[in-house]
Design a protein around this motif. Sequence first.
Motif, short mmCIF file in Angstrom:
data_model
loop_
_atom_site.label_atom_id
_atom_site.label_comp_id
_atom_site.label_asym_id
_atom_site.label_seq_id
_atom_site.Cartn_x
_atom_site.Cartn_y
_atom_site.Cartn_z
N SER A 90 12.52 -13.06 5.13
CA SER A 90 11.93 -12.31 6.22
C SER A 90 10.86 -11.34 5.73
CB SER A 90 13.00 -11.56 6.98
OG SER A 90 13.68 -10.69 6.12
N ARG A 91 10.68 -11.26 4.43
CA ARG A 91 9.65 -10.40 3.81
C ARG A 91 9.81 -8.94 4.19
NH1 ARG A 91 8.92 -14.10 0.49
NH2 ARG A 91 7.62 -15.84 1.03
N LEU A 92 11.04 -8.44 4.13
CA LEU A 92 11.26 -7.04 4.41
C LEU A 92 10.65 -6.19 3.29
CD1 LEU A 92 14.97 -6.91 5.57
CD2 LEU A 92 12.94 -6.77 6.96
N ILE A 93 10.11 -5.05 3.65
CA ILE A 93 9.57 -4.12 2.66
C ILE A 93 10.73 -3.30 2.12
CG2 ILE A 93 8.02 -2.19 2.29
CD1 ILE A 93 6.35 -3.28 4.62
N THR A 94 10.97 -3.41 0.83
CA THR A 94 12.11 -2.73 0.24
C THR A 94 11.68 -1.69 -0.80
OG1 THR A 94 12.31 -4.49 -1.40
CG2 THR A 94 13.64 -4.68 0.59
N ARG A 95 10.42 -1.34 -0.82
CA ARG A 95 9.93 -0.37 -1.79
C ARG A 95 10.43 1.02 -1.42
NH1 ARG A 95 6.28 3.54 -2.22
NH2 ARG A 95 5.03 3.75 -4.09
N THR A 96 10.86 1.77 -2.42
CA THR A 96 11.24 3.16 -2.20
C THR A 96 10.29 4.04 -2.97
OG1 THR A 96 12.78 3.12 -4.04
CG2 THR A 96 13.68 2.62 -1.88
N GLY A 97 10.02 5.19 -2.45
CA GLY A 97 9.12 6.12 -3.12
C GLY A 97 8.18 6.77 -2.13
N ALA A 98 7.32 7.60 -2.65
CA ALA A 98 6.38 8.32 -1.79
C ALA A 98 5.19 7.43 -1.46
CB ALA A 98 5.90 9.59 -2.50
N TRP A 99 4.73 7.51 -0.23
CA TRP A 99 3.57 6.76 0.21
C TRP A 99 2.40 7.72 0.31
CZ3 TRP A 99 3.34 1.54 1.19
CH2 TRP A 99 4.54 0.88 1.17
N THR A 100 1.25 7.26 -0.10
CA THR A 100 0.04 8.09 0.02
C THR A 100 -1.03 7.29 0.74
OG1 THR A 100 -0.79 7.33 -2.10
CG2 THR A 100 0.52 9.34 -2.10
N CYS A 101 -1.90 8.00 1.42
CA CYS A 101 -3.03 7.37 2.09
C CYS A 101 -4.30 7.95 1.45
CB CYS A 101 -3.03 7.69 3.59
SG CYS A 101 -1.63 6.97 4.44
N ARG A 102 -5.09 7.11 0.85
CA ARG A 102 -6.30 7.56 0.20
C ARG A 102 -7.47 6.73 0.72
NH1 ARG A 102 -4.08 6.76 -5.66
NH2 ARG A 102 -2.09 7.68 -5.25
N ARG A 103 -8.60 7.37 0.73
CA ARG A 103 -9.81 6.64 1.09
C ARG A 103 -10.43 6.06 -0.17
NH1 ARG A 103 -12.92 9.53 5.88
NH2 ARG A 103 -11.11 10.24 7.02
N THR A 104 -10.93 4.86 -0.02
CA THR A 104 -11.63 4.28 -1.15
C THR A 104 -13.10 4.66 -1.09
OG1 THR A 104 -12.01 2.26 0.10
CG2 THR A 104 -10.03 2.33 -1.28
N GLU A 105 -13.71 4.82 -2.23
CA GLU A 105 -15.10 5.20 -2.25
C GLU A 105 -15.96 4.03 -1.81
OE1 GLU A 105 -16.45 7.20 -5.73
OE2 GLU A 105 -14.46 8.05 -6.07
N GLY A 106 -16.99 4.34 -1.07
CA GLY A 106 -17.91 3.32 -0.61
C GLY A 106 -17.50 2.70 0.72
N ALA A 107 -16.43 3.14 1.28
CA ALA A 107 -16.00 2.55 2.55
C ALA A 107 -16.45 3.38 3.73
CB ALA A 107 -14.49 2.41 2.59
#
Length: 126
Positions: A109-126
């Motif tokens: 079912s492709r469940l997301i099982t990652r644990t940890g902190a999530w960050t949202c960053r902008r990529t340069e040039g976008a």
Amino acid sequence: MADILDDGTLSFLPVRLNNQPVVMGGLTADEMWATVALSAGSGFVLGIPVAILFHNWSLIILGALVGGVLGLTVASRILRRMKRGRPETWVYRQLQLNVALHFPTWNSSRLITRTGAWTCRRTEGA
């Protein structure tokens, strides 16, 4: 009847029509049969050494029957407490999550099982 309008339609929306009925001890039919199968199987396996010890092969079947009955009575109490106040599909999602965590190759079912902190960053040039 106050729930039926003049045109014959219902003034409320029935929400539990497609839910599985509770069959025994707070368990649905699927949960009950899975519980009986697992407990009877473990009683069967535990009955083999007892049957060898007492030289009576009918104790294997007796172990399966006793295991099924005891497992159903105990598991129905435990599962009823675990399910209280949760959605109908909670047991199945928990099983799906445990399979995904402990057997990653079976995670169809492709469940997301990652644990940890999530960050949202902008990529340069976008």
